[in-house]
Design an enzyme around this catalytic site. Sequence first.
Site, PDB file in Angstrom:
ATOM      1  N   GLU A  56      -4.221 -11.393  12.816  1.00 48.23           N
ATOM      2  CA  GLU A  56      -3.486 -12.482  12.169  1.00 48.23           C
ATOM      3  C   GLU A  56      -2.939 -12.033  10.820  1.00 48.23           C
ATOM      4  OE1 GLU A  56      -6.471 -12.552  13.540  1.00 48.23           O
ATOM      5  OE2 GLU A  56      -7.019 -14.522  14.309  1.00 48.23           O
ATOM      6  N   CYS A  95      -9.060 -14.938   7.655  1.00 50.52           N
ATOM      7  CA  CYS A  95      -7.674 -15.163   8.105  1.00 50.52           C
ATOM      8  C   CYS A  95      -7.232 -16.587   7.802  1.00 50.52           C
ATOM      9  CB  CYS A  95      -7.538 -14.871   9.596  1.00 50.52           C
ATOM     10  SG  CYS A  95      -7.563 -13.098   9.952  1.00 50.52           S
ATOM     11  N   CYS A 136     -10.735 -16.090  12.158  1.00 52.97           N
ATOM     12  CA  CYS A 136     -11.924 -15.994  11.298  1.00 52.97           C
ATOM     13  C   CYS A 136     -11.641 -16.660   9.945  1.00 52.97           C
ATOM     14  CB  CYS A 136     -12.341 -14.538  11.120  1.00 52.97           C
ATOM     15  SG  CYS A 136     -11.274 -13.612   9.982  1.00 52.97           S
TER      16      CYS A 136
HETATM   17  N1  THU Z   1     -10.596 -10.038  14.592  1.00 53.53           N
HETATM   18  C1  THU Z   1      -9.294 -10.444  14.487  1.00 53.53           C
HETATM   19  O1  THU Z   1      -8.358  -9.655  14.673  1.00 53.53           O
HETATM   20  N2  THU Z   1      -9.063 -11.736  14.162  1.00 53.53           N
HETATM   21  C2  THU Z   1     -10.030 -12.660  13.917  1.00 53.53           C
HETATM   22  O2  THU Z   1      -9.715 -13.773  13.536  1.00 53.53           O
HETATM   23  C3  THU Z   1     -11.429 -12.328  14.138  1.00 53.53           C
HETATM   24  C4  THU Z   1     -11.736 -10.905  14.390  1.00 53.53           C
HETATM   25  C5  THU Z   1     -10.859  -8.639  14.905  1.00 53.53           C
HETATM   26  C6  THU Z   1     -11.485  -7.861  13.782  1.00 53.53           C
HETATM   27  C7  THU Z   1     -12.203  -6.761  14.542  1.00 53.53           C
HETATM   28  O3  THU Z   1     -11.262  -5.723  14.788  1.00 53.53           O
HETATM   29  C8  THU Z   1     -12.571  -7.411  15.867  1.00 53.53           C
HETATM   30  O4  THU Z   1     -11.752  -8.551  15.989  1.00 53.53           O
HETATM   31  C9  THU Z   1     -14.031  -7.814  15.983  1.00 53.53           C
HETATM   32  O5  THU Z   1     -14.419  -8.603  14.915  1.00 53.53           O
END
Ligand code: THU
Length: 164
Positions: free
Chosen positions: A75, A115, A112
């Site tokens: 994101e 983000c 998350c």
């Molecule tokens: N991740 C994302 O790309 N976006 C999120 O909102 C949560 C987590 C990614 C980070 C990491 O590369 C993987 O997912 C596991 O946490």
Amino acid sequence: MKKIKISTNFDIYQSLNDLPSEEFELMRQAIEARKEAYAPYSKFSVGAAVLLDNGEIITGSNQENAAYPSGLCAERVAIFYACAKFPETQILKLAISATASNDRTVVPIPPCGACRQSIIEYEFKQKTPIEIIFMGASGNVAKSASMANLLPLGFDNSYLFSDI
Ligand code: THU
């Protein structure tokens, strides 16, 4: 003492095919971006697609690193690039598709906390809501009308400059 209750609302679509056409196309691009994720450590891949009011769609995927905290979520890859390239343009929508390996995730995966905070910065800046649409690899799709709806009590820059 008084209690405050904050509630939130989502739309849940049964599947990708039930989305309105513009959102279907945005999610389709998020899914394609997810396939380019660099996630050798977590094996959890995420794709994001940002729709701007100039019609541009900017995509991103999570980029991991052997020094784990140096990686970045999909994101933020997408939204930071969109805002760097088109700083004057408003963000209309963000679609996210996330899955564990084997594309087995069938529940909508929300962004998350880091983000959410990064995205709400632009919602505050542009003073119009950013619609957030999220899903796993398949299954239900969730839609939130704004990031504020996903991040009540978001931290905004007025706190930095106020005397309260
Ligand atoms: N991740 C994302 O790309 N976006 C999120 O909102 C949560 C987590 C990614 C980070 C990491 O590369 C993987 O997912 C596991 O946490």
